[in-house]
Design a protein around this motif. Structure first.
Motif, PDB file in Angstrom:
ATOM      1  N   VAL A 208       0.800  -1.394   0.072  1.00  0.00           N
ATOM      2  CA  VAL A 208       0.027  -0.062   0.085  1.00  0.00           C
ATOM      3  C   VAL A 208       0.769   1.360   0.126  1.00  0.00           C
ATOM      4  O   VAL A 208       0.720   2.248  -0.861  1.00  0.00           O
ATOM      5  CB  VAL A 208      -0.892  -0.015   1.141  1.00  0.00           C
ATOM      6  N   ILE A 209       1.905   1.118   0.714  1.00  0.00           N
ATOM      7  CA  ILE A 209       2.733   2.476   0.756  1.00  0.00           C
ATOM      8  C   ILE A 209       3.624   2.600  -0.519  1.00  0.00           C
ATOM      9  O   ILE A 209       3.507   3.887  -0.746  1.00  0.00           O
ATOM     10  CB  ILE A 209       3.849   2.340   2.239  1.00  0.00           C
ATOM     11  N   SER A 210       4.155   1.746  -0.939  1.00  0.00           N
ATOM     12  CA  SER A 210       4.919   1.869  -2.049  1.00  0.00           C
ATOM     13  C   SER A 210       4.153   2.314  -3.286  1.00  0.00           C
ATOM     14  O   SER A 210       4.646   2.755  -4.381  1.00  0.00           O
ATOM     15  CB  SER A 210       5.993   0.525  -2.120  1.00  0.00           C
ATOM     16  N   THR A 211       2.900   1.872  -3.385  1.00  0.00           N
ATOM     17  CA  THR A 211       2.245   1.763  -4.486  1.00  0.00           C
ATOM     18  C   THR A 211       1.227   3.066  -4.379  1.00  0.00           C
ATOM     19  O   THR A 211       0.318   3.267  -5.364  1.00  0.00           O
ATOM     20  CB  THR A 211       1.380   0.625  -4.881  1.00  0.00           C
ATOM     21  N   SER A 212       1.204   3.745  -3.299  1.00  0.00           N
ATOM     22  CA  SER A 212       0.238   4.989  -3.232  1.00  0.00           C
ATOM     23  C   SER A 212       0.867   6.251  -2.921  1.00  0.00           C
ATOM     24  O   SER A 212       0.192   7.341  -3.301  1.00  0.00           O
ATOM     25  CB  SER A 212      -0.717   4.417  -1.773  1.00  0.00           C
ATOM     26  N   PHE A 213       2.087   6.195  -2.282  1.00  0.00           N
ATOM     27  CA  PHE A 213       2.952   7.381  -1.808  1.00  0.00           C
ATOM     28  C   PHE A 213       4.251   7.678  -2.438  1.00  0.00           C
ATOM     29  O   PHE A 213       4.436   8.796  -2.347  1.00  0.00           O
ATOM     30  CB  PHE A 213       3.083   7.398  -0.220  1.00  0.00           C
ATOM     31  N   SER A 214       4.748   6.737  -3.187  1.00  0.00           N
ATOM     32  CA  SER A 214       5.974   6.721  -3.861  1.00  0.00           C
ATOM     33  C   SER A 214       5.978   7.521  -5.244  1.00  0.00           C
ATOM     34  O   SER A 214       6.254   6.916  -6.378  1.00  0.00           O
ATOM     35  CB  SER A 214       6.940   5.388  -4.016  1.00  0.00           C
ATOM     36  N   ILE A 215       5.492   8.834  -5.483  1.00  0.00           N
ATOM     37  CA  ILE A 215       5.268   9.281  -6.704  1.00  0.00           C
ATOM     38  C   ILE A 215       6.709  10.100  -6.917  1.00  0.00           C
ATOM     39  O   ILE A 215       7.429  10.431  -5.788  1.00  0.00           O
ATOM     40  CB  ILE A 215       4.132  10.250  -6.602  1.00  0.00           C
ATOM     41  N   VAL A 216       6.787  10.625  -8.170  1.00  0.00           N
ATOM     42  CA  VAL A 216       7.977  11.297  -8.394  1.00  0.00           C
ATOM     43  C   VAL A 216       7.700  12.597  -7.676  1.00  0.00           C
ATOM     44  O   VAL A 216       6.781  13.353  -7.708  1.00  0.00           O
ATOM     45  CB  VAL A 216       7.969  11.504  -9.904  1.00  0.00           C
ATOM     46  N   GLY A 217       8.879  13.164  -7.200  1.00  0.00           N
ATOM     47  CA  GLY A 217       8.835  14.343  -6.385  1.00  0.00           C
ATOM     48  C   GLY A 217       8.541  15.758  -6.770  1.00  0.00           C
ATOM     49  O   GLY A 217       8.355  15.581  -8.111  1.00  0.00           O
TER      50      GLY A 217
END
Length: 451
Positions: A208-217
């Motif tokens: 959930v964390i890696s596929t929900s919050f790890s967007i390009v900065g």
């Protein structure tokens, strides 16, 4: 006192390094971005020689270790891989060397690979791999400041109730999300994978964390906004990305996700963030942080980080080069994106865009699976501000693209494969569309953008 100083000073340094923007030469950005700029402007040729040496080491080392087994378990763990990964490492390393050295530039295949829109996008001056080499080298060496000396535990305890209630993940994930939004999505994924392996998240939470919050900065978002003509309303542009991303995270956290279990990596004991009875939340957060800081030796953290850098240089970057280059060749030289996106023309036509604009938006909506910058290239000439805004935000909320974050997610220990990445991309695209229709119409009604 020494433990308190270790927690406060090193964690503060980590926050400053990854999360605090500084203005240097008129450009406001976090330190990693400034370091990337410095390397590109001041020591670019020397750094390229370093990356070329790395590529030769990976190419030759992978070939040698296909037939040879060392007495060193560490060397074996670095260079030995599955047949598919061996193939991709060799191809990726060769392609990188080919682009940097201009090999086969007279041949048709060579021209297709060396093209500025394919291999040229991936390597060389301004290339994606150049940025990733610098970002990973500097970022991962500095990463223990953010993850190993107590700040994760401190934030995890304080924000645990909010994160658990809204997104059903531990408060520790706050650091991952902030590192992604303000810094870089690839760093966010690395942080999440590292914390998963250390027992901070179970498999479902890590997914959930890696596929929900790890967007390009935010730095890359600013570049895309400028390209699309939204530099003057960047807060609105990036604010829209955050709104859509958080809505999708809320939904993702409530999906069944049967493949991703509530089990911990290698059956580790989970790191608990529960507050003991009779103890204040702040006191427990502080004590947990000191305990972590005391248990971490600085030299061991540096050695661990160096090993992580080597692992990524050998196992991640060549694969990103191979997959990214071939994805961009497909986008540049074949009509595949026009074909698979044909139904979306009717969708955008129905929403209210002109047929010509809809025909630009449709392939741009799916091109992001190959590389995040492709949608901007597809839509940058559109006369409709709303269409450029729509696609620009969509490219970020889709999150995964095979030239970078998608491949990095596959290489984590979380357990994702290519089809998982494809499903994530399609799911996030489908959910983003109606939200963005609403957002763009609201902004158009407020005369912030025009159709």
């Amino acid at each position: 006192m020494a433990t308190k100083l270790k927690f406060v000073l090193l964690s503060l340094l980590g926050f400053i390094f990854f999360l605090v923007p500084f203005t240097i030469n008129g450009e406001s950005s976090i330190l990693i971005s400034h370091i990337v700029t410095f390397v590109n402007e001041q020591i670019f040729e020397g750094f390229i020689l370093f990356t070329v040496a790395c590529s030769w080491i990976v190419l030759l080392g992978t070939i040698i270790f296909t037939f040879y087994t060392s007495k060193s378990e560490y060397l074996n763990s670095v260079f030995k891989a599955s047949p598919l990964n061996v193939f991709l490492r060799i191809v990726g390393s060769f392609l990188y060397l080919m682009v940097i050295n201009g090999w086969f530039e007279q041949s048709a295949i060579g021209q297709a690979i060396l093209d500025g829109g394919t291999g040229g996008t991936m390597a060389g001056d301004g290339g994606l791999l150049t940025t990733l080499y610098i970002t990973f080298f500097v970022g991962i060496l500095a990463l223990p400041l953010l993850t190993h000396f107590g700040i994760v535990e401190f934030m995890g305890v304080l924000l645990g109730p909010v994160m658990e209630k809204v997104f059903k993940v531990p408060g520790y994930s706050t650091i991952d999300a902030i590192a992604s939004f303000v810094g870089d999505g690839t760093i966010g994924i690395v942080v999440t994978d590292t914390q998963y392996q250390r027992g901070y998240y179970n498999q479902r939470e890590a997914y959930v964390i890696s596929t929900s919050f790890s967007i390009v900065g935010i730095a890359f978002a600013a570049a895309v906004a400028q390209e699309l003509g939204f530099g003057s309303i960047f807060p609105v542009f990036y604010g829209s990305i955050i709104i859509v991303t958080l809505i999708i995270a809320f939904i993702t956290a409530r999906l069944p996700l049967k493949k991703f279990k509530r089990t911990y990596y290698e059956n580790q004991e989970p790191k608990a963030a529960d507050v003991p009875e009779g103890k204040s939340t702040f006191k427990h957060a502080y004590d947990s942080a000191l305990e972590q800081a005391e248990s971490t030796k600085i030299l061991e953290a540096i050695v661990e980080a160096l090993k992580h850098v080597i692992s990524i240089f050998v196992g991640f970057l060549p694969i990103i080069m191979a997959v990214g280059t071939f994805s961009l060749i497909l986008a540049e030289y074949t009509p595949i994106f026009d074909i698979i996106s044909a139904p979306l023309v009717y969708v955008y036509d129905f929403i209210g865009y002109s047929t010509d604009v809809a025909r630009q938006m449709a392939p741009a909506s799916l091109a992001g699976f190959a590389d995040m910058y492709l949608p901007a290239l597809f839509i940058t000439d559109s006369p409709s501000e709303a269409s450029r805004f729509f696609i620009g935000v969509l490219a970020f909320t889709q999150l995964v693209f095979m030239s970078e974050t998608g491949m990095i997610l596959v290489k984590t220990k979380i357990g994702l494969n290519f089809f998982d990445i494809l499903k994530i991309f399609l799911f996030r695209t489908i959910i983003s569309l109606p939200i963005l229709v609403l957002l763009t119409n609201i902004l158009a009604a407020m005369n912030i953008i025009s159709f």
